[in-house]
Design an enzyme around this catalytic site. Structure first.
Site, PDB file in Angstrom:
ATOM      1  N   GLY A  23       0.738  -1.422  -0.204  1.00 39.59           N
ATOM      2  CA  GLY A  23      -0.007   0.286  -0.053  1.00 39.59           C
ATOM      3  C   GLY A  23       0.899   1.434   0.301  1.00 39.59           C
ATOM      4  N   SER A  24       2.229   1.942   0.017  1.00 41.36           N
ATOM      5  CA  SER A  24       3.401   2.263  -0.227  1.00 41.36           C
ATOM      6  C   SER A  24       2.196   3.109  -0.912  1.00 41.36           C
ATOM      7  CB  SER A  24       4.454   2.287  -0.512  1.00 41.36           C
ATOM      8  OG  SER A  24       4.351   1.767  -2.412  1.00 41.36           O
ATOM      9  N   LEU A  73      -5.035  -6.931  -7.069  1.00 40.35           N
ATOM     10  CA  LEU A  73      -3.868  -7.983  -7.567  1.00 40.35           C
ATOM     11  C   LEU A  73      -4.899  -9.050  -8.298  1.00 40.35           C
ATOM     12  CD1 LEU A  73      -1.016  -9.488  -6.376  1.00 40.35           C
ATOM     13  CD2 LEU A  73      -1.090  -7.347  -8.027  1.00 40.35           C
ATOM     14  N   HIS A 101       0.685   0.187 -13.790  1.00 40.82           N
ATOM     15  CA  HIS A 101       1.637  -1.538 -13.991  1.00 40.82           C
ATOM     16  C   HIS A 101       3.020  -0.625 -13.650  1.00 40.82           C
ATOM     17  CE1 HIS A 101       1.641  -5.363 -14.625  1.00 40.82           C
ATOM     18  NE2 HIS A 101       2.659  -5.105 -15.344  1.00 40.82           N
ATOM     19  N   ASP A 126      -4.455  -5.507 -17.231  1.00 38.90           N
ATOM     20  CA  ASP A 126      -3.115  -4.817 -17.532  1.00 38.90           C
ATOM     21  C   ASP A 126      -3.429  -4.509 -19.067  1.00 38.90           C
ATOM     22  OD1 ASP A 126      -1.769  -4.583 -14.989  1.00 38.90           O
ATOM     23  OD2 ASP A 126      -0.774  -6.868 -15.939  1.00 38.90           O
TER      24      ASP A 126
HETATM   25  C1  GAR Z   1       3.084  -1.133  -7.135  1.00 44.91           C
HETATM   26  O1  GAR Z   1       4.566  -1.122  -8.084  1.00 44.91           O
HETATM   27  C2  GAR Z   1       2.187  -1.527  -8.193  1.00 44.91           C
HETATM   28  O2  GAR Z   1       2.275  -0.818  -9.834  1.00 44.91           O
HETATM   29  C3  GAR Z   1       2.188  -2.834  -8.465  1.00 44.91           C
HETATM   30  O3  GAR Z   1       2.050  -3.203  -7.504  1.00 44.91           O
HETATM   31  C4  GAR Z   1       3.032  -2.556  -6.668  1.00 44.91           C
HETATM   32  C5  GAR Z   1       2.057  -1.827  -5.409  1.00 44.91           C
HETATM   33  O4  GAR Z   1       3.272  -1.564  -4.385  1.00 44.91           O
HETATM   34  N1  GAR Z   1       1.495  -3.733  -9.290  1.00 44.91           N
HETATM   35  C6  GAR Z   1       0.841  -4.154 -10.194  1.00 44.91           C
HETATM   36  O5  GAR Z   1       1.952  -5.352 -10.763  1.00 44.91           O
HETATM   37  C7  GAR Z   1      -0.479  -4.534 -11.023  1.00 44.91           C
HETATM   38  N2  GAR Z   1      -0.195  -5.229 -12.311  1.00 44.91           N
HETATM   39  P1  GAR Z   1       2.560  -0.894  -3.145  1.00 44.91           P
HETATM   40  O6  GAR Z   1       1.788  -2.306  -2.503  1.00 44.91           O
HETATM   41  O7  GAR Z   1       3.949  -0.643  -2.449  1.00 44.91           O
HETATM   42  O8  GAR Z   1       1.537   0.523  -3.957  1.00 44.91           O
END
Ligand code: GAR
Length: 193
Positions: free
Chosen positions: A15-16, A88, A107, A148
């Site tokens: 969740g950053s 996801l 993405h 995506d």
């Molecule tokens: C992020 O890098 C986002 O782009 C990716 O998951 C990460 C979540 O980080 N999303 C995907 O891969 C979607 N296909 P976070 O939870 O620290 O925000």
């Protein structure tokens, strides 16, 4: 006064990005984060929501795919836009139909490369490095019923250096995401609202 634009954030993990988005819009009064929706009871994003004072809504597969409870909740909170931040699961059709072109995803690669089912988070960075790519980046796009796959709103690039590990690439990608995702969300919703 103009009515605020209400966002819902959907997230599955750390969740950053959700936190960056919430902090970017905090105090503006013009864009409100109505809730963070999460499909993972162990996700740190739920703790972030608590610390940020944002309501969270936890759901499982049955609630999302076999009922309309999440849509009812979104409507009861008068949510205008849905922002996916490391979410996801596919968004079901009944939510896509209720929010046509008002759902945005990020993405961590230059789509259409390194996207699709099973391509998320570190798996993407591992694949980019294994393929010997010299650059990677981020893609923001409209969400449709496939992984995506929607129209691209924005991309930004970074260099992949010899010797970069997936963790080093993930850090570069996160920096790009934190810089651009809130800005592009703002631009997109202001253009349409
Ligand atoms: C992020 O890098 C986002 O782009 C990716 O998951 C990460 C979540 O980080 N999303 C995907 O891969 C979607 N296909 P976070 O939870 O620290 O925000």
């Amino acid at each position: 006064m103009k009515k605020p634009i209400r966002l819902a954030i959907f997230a599955s993990g750390n969740g950053s990005n959700a936190q960056q988005i919430a902090e970017y819009f905090a105090g503006t009064g013009e864009v409100l984060i109505s809730a963070i929706y999460c499909n993972n009871a162990g996700a740190y994003v739920l703790e972030r929501a608590r610390l940020l004072g944002i309501p969270s809504v936890l759901f499982n597969r049955e609630i999302l795919y076999d009922s309309t409870a999440i849509l009812q909740d979104l409507k009861s909170k008068k949510v205008d836009w849905i922002v996916l931040a490391g979410f996801l699961w596919l968004i079901p059709d009944y939510i896509l139909e209720a929010y046509p072109r008002n759902i945005i995803n990020i993405h961590p690669a230059l789509l259409p490369a390194y996207g699709g089912k099973g391509m998320f988070g570190m798996k993407v960075h591992e694949a980019v490095i294994a393929a010997g790519e010299k650059e990677s980046g981020i893609t923001m796009h409209h969400v449709n019923g496939k992984y995506d796959d929607g129209d691209v709103l924005f991309q930004a690039r970074c260099t992949v250096n010899n010797g970069d590990t997936p963790e080093m690439l993930a850090a570069k990608i996160h920096d790009l995401e934190y810089t651009f995702y809130p800005q592009i969300i703002e631009k997109t919703i202001r253009t349409k609202s």
